[in-house]
Design a protein around this motif. Structure first.
Motif, PDB file in Angstrom:
ATOM      1  N   CYS A  28     -57.371  40.642 -10.096  1.00 16.21           N
ATOM      2  CA  CYS A  28     -57.353  41.583 -11.211  1.00 16.21           C
ATOM      3  C   CYS A  28     -56.344  42.694 -10.941  1.00 16.21           C
ATOM      4  CB  CYS A  28     -58.736  42.164 -11.484  1.00 16.21           C
ATOM      5  SG  CYS A  28     -58.763  42.928 -13.129  1.00 16.21           S
ATOM      6  N   LEU A  30     -56.681  45.673 -12.511  1.00 13.98           N
ATOM      7  CA  LEU A  30     -57.322  46.900 -12.989  1.00 13.98           C
ATOM      8  C   LEU A  30     -58.655  47.014 -12.258  1.00 13.98           C
ATOM      9  CD1 LEU A  30     -57.041  49.012 -15.391  1.00 13.98           C
ATOM     10  CD2 LEU A  30     -58.435  47.459 -16.728  1.00 13.98           C
ATOM     11  N   GLN A  31     -59.113  48.253 -12.014  1.00 13.95           N
ATOM     12  CA  GLN A  31     -60.467  48.388 -11.469  1.00 13.95           C
ATOM     13  C   GLN A  31     -61.309  49.191 -12.443  1.00 13.95           C
ATOM     14  OE1 GLN A  31     -62.069  46.932  -8.629  1.00 13.95           O
ATOM     15  NE2 GLN A  31     -63.680  47.613 -10.015  1.00 13.95           N
ATOM     16  N   CYS A  32     -62.164  48.474 -13.165  1.00 13.26           N
ATOM     17  CA  CYS A  32     -63.100  49.139 -14.083  1.00 13.26           C
ATOM     18  C   CYS A  32     -64.285  49.627 -13.255  1.00 13.26           C
ATOM     19  CB  CYS A  32     -63.603  48.164 -15.133  1.00 13.26           C
ATOM     20  SG  CYS A  32     -62.285  47.334 -16.028  1.00 13.26           S
ATOM     21  N   TYR A  34     -67.260  49.668 -13.858  1.00 13.25           N
ATOM     22  CA  TYR A  34     -68.516  48.931 -14.077  1.00 13.25           C
ATOM     23  C   TYR A  34     -68.449  47.517 -13.515  1.00 13.25           C
ATOM     24  CZ  TYR A  34     -65.646  47.647 -18.125  1.00 13.25           C
ATOM     25  OH  TYR A  34     -64.604  47.268 -18.934  1.00 13.25           O
ATOM     26  N   ARG A  37     -66.436  42.476  -8.591  1.00 12.54           N
ATOM     27  CA  ARG A  37     -66.132  41.050  -8.565  1.00 12.54           C
ATOM     28  C   ARG A  37     -66.458  40.404  -7.220  1.00 12.54           C
ATOM     29  NH1 ARG A  37     -61.056  40.061  -9.011  1.00 12.54           N
ATOM     30  NH2 ARG A  37     -60.500  42.191  -8.554  1.00 12.54           N
ATOM     31  N   PRO A  81     -62.338  34.789 -13.017  1.00 12.18           N
ATOM     32  CA  PRO A  81     -63.163  35.992 -12.888  1.00 12.18           C
ATOM     33  C   PRO A  81     -62.390  37.296 -12.691  1.00 12.18           C
ATOM     34  CG  PRO A  81     -63.249  34.724 -10.864  1.00 12.18           C
ATOM     35  CD  PRO A  81     -62.466  33.901 -11.845  1.00 12.18           C
ATOM     36  N   GLY A  82     -61.070  37.260 -12.538  1.00 10.90           N
ATOM     37  CA  GLY A  82     -60.283  38.493 -12.545  1.00 10.90           C
ATOM     38  C   GLY A  82     -59.719  38.676 -13.945  1.00 10.90           C
ATOM     39  N   ASN A 112     -57.908  42.263 -20.078  1.00  9.20           N
ATOM     40  CA  ASN A 112     -57.917  43.722 -20.227  1.00  9.20           C
ATOM     41  C   ASN A 112     -56.660  44.205 -20.964  1.00  9.20           C
ATOM     42  OD1 ASN A 112     -55.752  43.961 -18.311  1.00  9.20           O
ATOM     43  ND2 ASN A 112     -57.230  43.806 -16.649  1.00  9.20           N
TER      44      ASN A 112
HETATM   45 FE1  SF4 Z   1     -60.884  43.412 -13.793  1.00 13.00          FE
HETATM   46 FE2  SF4 Z   1     -62.358  42.555 -15.854  1.00 13.00          FE
HETATM   47 FE3  SF4 Z   1     -63.565  43.453 -13.657  1.00 13.00          FE
HETATM   48 FE4  SF4 Z   1     -62.294  45.158 -15.252  1.00 13.00          FE
HETATM   49  S1  SF4 Z   1     -64.125  43.923 -15.786  1.00 13.00           S
HETATM   50  S2  SF4 Z   1     -62.153  45.085 -12.994  1.00 13.00           S
HETATM   51  S3  SF4 Z   1     -60.577  43.933 -15.969  1.00 13.00           S
HETATM   52  S4  SF4 Z   1     -62.295  41.632 -13.787  1.00 13.00           S
END
Ligand code: SF4
Ligand code: SF4
Length: 283
Positions: A28, A30-32, A34, A37, A81-82, A112
């Motif tokens: 991924c 980006l680090q959301c 919430y 992973r 999953p990313g 995203n």
């Molecule tokens: Fe990446 Fe999706 Fe997790 Fe956000 S929700 S950190 S975009 S894998």
């Protein structure tokens, strides 16, 4: 290809037509706040989770076997999953192989949106009909509370700068997709105290870009994340947010928070039945 058979975009199709997610995108960009992973559990049903990662050719072998057993799959999607476009080679190669072998199947991507824009032409060439973009904020100040960092063009961004970059890339990508007649769904994770009073503004701005549908997803408790202690959104609040956002964009209300390797009907998941096939394909 009958777009009305997409079980996520058309509620009427959810009892008859299923989808399969091919987990070919592990990284991924980006680090959301919430998302975690690292946690992969067969009992957990949420985005960001998959039991195996497949290479594109493994994914096609797996898809062949699943389609033999589960005939009513109408959509092949890539949802992690990313993020699909943090792994653009794997994602596009998989979509190309599926399109070559199954010219009539619908193809879908959930992202995203950070690195989506540059692939709009590829998606059009591959006849990707449906794209979901997760847009949680249209004000970078709010976005900066949701994202820890973003990585784009070999550079790390943090805070408001990261949220600003993400938003402008999402807007550019959605414009391009709509110019190419792709159906666009906006996913918004509703985070109490962070963006819950901002979701209607997201809906308004996305509607102005031509988005087709919105899915407001109440924050899901994920252990080990900065948002793990936020109290769940009460059902009534979720309904009122959907009503308000619904003034701008039609609302999807039948989301089942799919895993990145989900298979089957939205309401009757069959991932467990084919998990051994997935693991076998990954060897
Ligand atoms: Fe990446 Fe999706 Fe997790 Fe956000 S929700 S950190 S975009 S894998
Ligand atoms: Fe597409 Fe999301 Fe539905 Fe999967 S769950 S088929 S990515 S809209």
């Amino acid at each position: 290809m009958n777009y009305d058979n997409h079980p996520c975009f058309s509620e009427g199709a959810k009892h008859s037509f299923g989808r399969i997610h091919l987990p070919v995108a592990p990284n991924c960009n980006l680090q959301c706040n919430y998302c975690n992973r690292d946690f992969d559990c067969v009992n957990e049903s949420r985005p960001g989770v998959a039991s195996a990662i497949l290479k594109p050719r493994q994914a096609i072998r797996y898809l062949d076997e699943v389609l033999e057993r589960i005939p009513n799959i109408a959509v092949v999607g890539i949802a992690g999953p990313g993020d699909p476009f943090a792994n653009p080679e794997e994602t596009l190669e998989t979509l190309r192989l599926v399109r070559e072998k199954y010219p009539e199947i619908m193809l879908c991507v959930a992202t995203n949106g950070l690195n989506l824009s540059r692939y709009a032409d590829d998606l059009e060439t591959l006849k990707i009909s449906h794209v979901t973009v997760t847009v949680n904020a249209v004000e970078p100040q709010i976005g900066s509370k949701i994202y820890a960092w973003a990585r784009f063009a070999s550079r790390m961004y943090r805070g408001v700068e990261a949220a600003n970059l993400l938003l402008s890339n999402q807007i550019e990508a959605i414009r391009k997709l709509k110019e190419r007649n792709v159906l666009v769904k906006i996913n918004s994770v509703v985070i109490p105290g962070i963006n819950d009073s901002h979701v209607a503004a997201v809906a308004r701005e996305m509607a102005a870009l031509g988005a087709d549908l919105m899915n407001c997803i109440p924050l899901y408790h994920v252990a080990g994340t900065p948002f793990a202690d936020i109290a769940p959104l009460p059902q009534e609040a979720a309904e009122s947010i959907r009503r308000e956002a619904g003034g701008f964009l039609p609302q999807m209300k039948h989301c089942t928070r799919c895993r990145a390797d989900a298979v089957g009907l939205l309401g009757r998941d069959q991932t467990d039945e084919v998990r051994s096939l997935m693991r076998k394909a990954a060897i």
